[in-house]
Design a protein around this motif. Sequence first.
Motif, PDB file in Angstrom:
ATOM      1  N   HIS A  12      -6.483  -3.092   4.394  1.00 27.60           N
ATOM      2  CA  HIS A  12      -5.679  -4.122   3.736  1.00 27.60           C
ATOM      3  C   HIS A  12      -6.267  -5.504   3.575  1.00 27.60           C
ATOM      4  O   HIS A  12      -5.755  -6.569   4.060  1.00 27.60           O
ATOM      5  N   CYS A  13      -7.420  -5.367   3.176  1.00 25.19           N
ATOM      6  CA  CYS A  13      -8.351  -6.304   2.936  1.00 25.19           C
ATOM      7  C   CYS A  13      -8.517  -7.048   1.528  1.00 25.19           C
ATOM      8  O   CYS A  13      -8.589  -6.009   0.491  1.00 25.19           O
ATOM      9  N   PHE A  14      -8.180  -8.004   1.236  1.00 22.73           N
ATOM     10  CA  PHE A  14      -8.329  -8.867  -0.237  1.00 22.73           C
ATOM     11  C   PHE A  14      -9.536  -9.829  -0.090  1.00 22.73           C
ATOM     12  O   PHE A  14      -9.856 -10.558   0.714  1.00 22.73           O
ATOM     13  N   GLU A  15     -10.152 -10.104  -1.250  1.00 22.29           N
ATOM     14  CA  GLU A  15     -10.948 -11.243  -1.582  1.00 22.29           C
ATOM     15  C   GLU A  15     -10.085 -11.962  -2.482  1.00 22.29           C
ATOM     16  O   GLU A  15      -9.653 -11.561  -3.413  1.00 22.29           O
ATOM     17  N   ILE A  16     -10.298 -13.487  -2.285  1.00 26.11           N
ATOM     18  CA  ILE A  16      -9.526 -14.341  -3.204  1.00 26.11           C
ATOM     19  C   ILE A  16     -10.572 -14.701  -4.528  1.00 26.11           C
ATOM     20  O   ILE A  16     -11.740 -14.817  -4.136  1.00 26.11           O
ATOM     21  N   ILE A  17      -9.817 -14.462  -5.460  1.00 19.84           N
ATOM     22  CA  ILE A  17     -10.744 -14.761  -6.935  1.00 19.84           C
ATOM     23  C   ILE A  17     -10.769 -16.145  -7.326  1.00 19.84           C
ATOM     24  O   ILE A  17     -11.941 -16.647  -7.490  1.00 19.84           O
ATOM     25  N   GLU A  18      -9.451 -16.442  -7.492  1.00 18.81           N
ATOM     26  CA  GLU A  18      -9.479 -18.018  -7.974  1.00 18.81           C
ATOM     27  C   GLU A  18      -8.028 -18.667  -7.755  1.00 18.81           C
ATOM     28  O   GLU A  18      -7.168 -17.709  -7.522  1.00 18.81           O
ATOM     29  N   GLU A  19      -7.977 -19.872  -7.661  1.00 17.27           N
ATOM     30  CA  GLU A  19      -6.620 -20.534  -7.729  1.00 17.27           C
ATOM     31  C   GLU A  19      -5.882 -20.525  -8.921  1.00 17.27           C
ATOM     32  O   GLU A  19      -6.637 -20.524 -10.105  1.00 17.27           O
ATOM     33  N   PHE A  23      -0.256 -18.746   0.188  1.00 17.64           N
ATOM     34  CA  PHE A  23      -0.528 -18.912   1.639  1.00 17.64           C
ATOM     35  C   PHE A  23       0.312 -20.278   1.785  1.00 17.64           C
ATOM     36  O   PHE A  23       1.108 -20.810   0.982  1.00 17.64           O
ATOM     37  N   ASP A  24       0.079 -20.841   3.281  1.00 18.16           N
ATOM     38  CA  ASP A  24       1.208 -21.863   3.464  1.00 18.16           C
ATOM     39  C   ASP A  24       0.919 -23.270   2.612  1.00 18.16           C
ATOM     40  O   ASP A  24       1.691 -24.093   2.733  1.00 18.16           O
ATOM     41  N   ASP A  25      -0.303 -23.233   1.832  1.00 18.55           N
ATOM     42  CA  ASP A  25      -0.300 -24.613   1.205  1.00 18.55           C
ATOM     43  C   ASP A  25       0.337 -24.240  -0.066  1.00 18.55           C
ATOM     44  O   ASP A  25       0.423 -25.179  -1.231  1.00 18.55           O
ATOM     45  N   HIS A  26       1.025 -23.215  -0.372  1.00 19.53           N
ATOM     46  CA  HIS A  26       2.069 -23.232  -1.399  1.00 19.53           C
ATOM     47  C   HIS A  26       1.295 -22.886  -2.807  1.00 19.53           C
ATOM     48  O   HIS A  26       1.668 -23.263  -4.035  1.00 19.53           O
ATOM     49  N   ILE A  27      -0.127 -22.661  -2.783  1.00 19.96           N
ATOM     50  CA  ILE A  27      -0.884 -22.531  -3.922  1.00 19.96           C
ATOM     51  C   ILE A  27      -0.892 -21.039  -4.307  1.00 19.96           C
ATOM     52  O   ILE A  27      -1.307 -20.376  -3.387  1.00 19.96           O
ATOM     53  N   LYS A  28      -1.141 -20.727  -5.569  1.00 19.32           N
ATOM     54  CA  LYS A  28      -0.945 -19.177  -5.849  1.00 19.32           C
ATOM     55  C   LYS A  28      -2.348 -19.019  -6.126  1.00 19.32           C
ATOM     56  O   LYS A  28      -3.124 -19.857  -6.681  1.00 19.32           O
ATOM     57  N   ARG A  29      -2.879 -17.806  -5.363  1.00 17.81           N
ATOM     58  CA  ARG A  29      -4.204 -17.460  -5.697  1.00 17.81           C
ATOM     59  C   ARG A  29      -4.478 -16.093  -6.184  1.00 17.81           C
ATOM     60  O   ARG A  29      -3.546 -14.988  -5.718  1.00 17.81           O
ATOM     61  N   LEU A  30      -5.290 -16.004  -7.231  1.00 16.91           N
ATOM     62  CA  LEU A  30      -5.268 -14.320  -7.645  1.00 16.91           C
ATOM     63  C   LEU A  30      -6.417 -13.770  -6.512  1.00 16.91           C
ATOM     64  O   LEU A  30      -7.397 -14.323  -6.084  1.00 16.91           O
ATOM     65  N   ALA A  31      -5.826 -12.509  -6.304  1.00 19.93           N
ATOM     66  CA  ALA A  31      -6.823 -11.716  -5.074  1.00 19.93           C
ATOM     67  C   ALA A  31      -6.960 -10.324  -5.247  1.00 19.93           C
ATOM     68  O   ALA A  31      -6.018  -9.781  -6.249  1.00 19.93           O
ATOM     69  N   LYS A  32      -7.995  -9.803  -5.147  1.00 19.84           N
ATOM     70  CA  LYS A  32      -8.199  -8.320  -5.579  1.00 19.84           C
ATOM     71  C   LYS A  32      -8.623  -7.617  -4.034  1.00 19.84           C
ATOM     72  O   LYS A  32      -9.082  -7.979  -3.222  1.00 19.84           O
ATOM     73  N   PHE A  45       0.907  -1.250  -0.022  1.00 17.46           N
ATOM     74  CA  PHE A  45       0.170   0.044  -0.046  1.00 17.46           C
ATOM     75  C   PHE A  45       0.785   1.209  -0.019  1.00 17.46           C
ATOM     76  O   PHE A  45       0.447   2.301  -0.485  1.00 17.46           O
ATOM     77  N   ASN A  46       2.238   1.275   0.433  1.00 18.82           N
ATOM     78  CA  ASN A  46       3.093   2.220   0.223  1.00 18.82           C
ATOM     79  C   ASN A  46       3.745   2.404  -1.000  1.00 18.82           C
ATOM     80  O   ASN A  46       3.925   3.342  -1.735  1.00 18.82           O
ATOM     81  N   VAL A  47       4.351   1.137  -1.237  1.00 18.92           N
ATOM     82  CA  VAL A  47       5.203   0.964  -2.470  1.00 18.92           C
ATOM     83  C   VAL A  47       4.492   0.865  -3.660  1.00 18.92           C
ATOM     84  O   VAL A  47       4.748   1.977  -4.640  1.00 18.92           O
ATOM     85  N   MET A  48       3.835  -0.182  -3.522  1.00 24.31           N
ATOM     86  CA  MET A  48       2.964  -0.170  -4.894  1.00 24.31           C
ATOM     87  C   MET A  48       1.695   0.562  -4.998  1.00 24.31           C
ATOM     88  O   MET A  48       1.113   0.644  -6.149  1.00 24.31           O
ATOM     89  N   ARG A  49       1.131   1.052  -3.950  1.00 31.02           N
ATOM     90  CA  ARG A  49       0.011   1.848  -3.758  1.00 31.02           C
ATOM     91  C   ARG A  49      -0.972   1.257  -4.609  1.00 31.02           C
ATOM     92  O   ARG A  49      -2.032   1.835  -5.180  1.00 31.02           O
ATOM     93  N   LEU A  50      -1.507   0.012  -3.959  1.00 29.47           N
ATOM     94  CA  LEU A  50      -2.638  -0.798  -4.338  1.00 29.47           C
ATOM     95  C   LEU A  50      -3.903  -0.044  -4.002  1.00 29.47           C
ATOM     96  O   LEU A  50      -4.043   0.637  -2.927  1.00 29.47           O
ATOM     97  N   THR A  51      -4.997  -0.143  -4.889  1.00 28.15           N
ATOM     98  CA  THR A  51      -6.084   0.478  -4.507  1.00 28.15           C
ATOM     99  C   THR A  51      -7.207  -0.509  -4.912  1.00 28.15           C
ATOM    100  O   THR A  51      -6.945  -1.676  -5.315  1.00 28.15           O
ATOM    101  N   GLU A  52      -8.409  -0.260  -4.424  1.00 27.10           N
ATOM    102  CA  GLU A  52      -9.542  -1.022  -4.575  1.00 27.10           C
ATOM    103  C   GLU A  52      -9.687  -1.587  -5.947  1.00 27.10           C
ATOM    104  O   GLU A  52      -9.444  -1.014  -7.014  1.00 27.10           O
ATOM    105  N   ASP A  53      -9.896  -3.011  -6.088  1.00 29.05           N
ATOM    106  CA  ASP A  53     -10.009  -3.817  -7.595  1.00 29.05           C
ATOM    107  C   ASP A  53      -8.782  -3.959  -8.055  1.00 29.05           C
ATOM    108  O   ASP A  53      -8.704  -4.901  -8.954  1.00 29.05           O
TER     109      ASP A  53
END
Lengths: 249, 249
Positions: A57-64, A41-50, A26-34
């Motif tokens: 600092h809240c994200f919703e997981i979209i998909e694996e 996470f600890d299961d080593h699976i990559k997930r797309l999140a927005k 949020f400071n370096v990449m300056r992420l904003t909503e969407d």
Amino acid sequence: MQQYFVAGQAQDVVTITDKDTVKHMFNVMRLTEDEEVVLVFDDHIKRLAKVIDSAEHCFEIIEELDSNVEMPVEVTIAAGFPKGDKLEFLAQKGTELGMANLWAFPADWSVVKWDGKKLAKKADKLAKIALGAAEQSKRNCIPQVTLFEKKAAFLAELEQFDKIFIAYEESAKEGETAVLARELSQVKAGEKVLFIFGPEGGISPEEIAAFEEKGGLKIGLGPRIMRAETAPLYALSSVSYALELLKQE
Amino acid sequence: MQQYFVAGQAQDVVTITDKDTVKHMFNVMRLTEDEEVVLVFDDHIKRLAKVIDSAEHCFEIIEELDSNVEMPVEVTIAAGFPKGDKLEFLAQKGTELGMANLWAFPADWSVVKWDGKKLAKKADKLAKIALGAAEQSKRNCIPQVTLFEKKAAFLAELEQFDKIFIAYEESAKEGETAVLARELSQVKAGEKVLFIFGPEGGISPEEIAAFEEKGGLKIGLGPRIMRAETAPLYALSSVSYALELLKQE
């Protein structure tokens, strides 16, 4: 797309709490909503999140995501304490090249003497470098760093490996070239492979004997003399070439 | 044993005239009469030599040594001008890993802009690094450094190669893993192999097309994203593994 490792299990909605991660997001990449990132996470699976709430600092997981870039075998690089910042170099480059673990131990011919306090500080620094490199090279796992204060503790860990390779300069000089290629053609997915490298001065005869007693095989890594920090990169590239490129041919 | 490259042809008795070499021999290493070193002349053969007059920097050749550590193929690494001191890093590590030539060219997506004067200075520095690394890693040849001011001059040189590989991140992402292994299984001793790497931003589509027109093949170097300066080390290690280790199995 930017990737971040997040400790814990995946949930549909995630609040990031790690300070360094929050700062980068949020400071370096300056992420904003969407805006979207990849979270691992600890299961080593990559997930797309927005981002659904940048203030919280809240994200919703979209998909694996179907992306696994880990080596088919788990490769641990163990180095006799080398001089200067060579372990920092190895933490970065080894992570790019697929290393699973970076270990270091006080070898007979290590020039540097690091006490417990120094080792804790160094391990912390190396872990940060490995984390950053793992995010950059889109790894599914962060290489784990272990610095052994006593060589005996390192030796006690050797039992867990399926293959132990001792990078031995004398083997290279004698023109030994066959062992690594032969062994890599026989390893199976999921096996644990250890490469042991000496410090600048090399591995002592007593250490060679101790490693061989644990099942270690001396290998040559081609005919040229490599620096202490270069040989592990050759080994990692060879494992990738043998198991990721050649086996697909 | 210390090794030095000496310009010219071997003779039974040799007087060293190169200032840097003389300084290292007699000021740094403090060689005295009867001490031995390895000298490598323009024929790339290593010869044992002993000091017969340290004041006159004069050596007598004792014998030829049967030591050739050069790759069976001649590998040229060509990099789009990268930022910072990455070429310096490549000059050192590429030399340890058996590179025959280090080339660099202004790629479309190179951020740095280097003029002729800067390039001459940089080439000089890189040549010195390659020389030092070649002596340390006991090479028979010193990798030659060429920095192209214009991309057209680089393109004009591509005709001379038997194989041209284009390290292409998109190939890696698409899971392309077979081309390099297939091609390396077919190269013959003495062939000239070129690997082309982009700068940090990658290779532009126009460049890909131009390289392909010259016979270049896009290759993936495993599934992980590597930094611009790491991918060439993977490529060199793979060539060594395929041609020096695997073929001996």
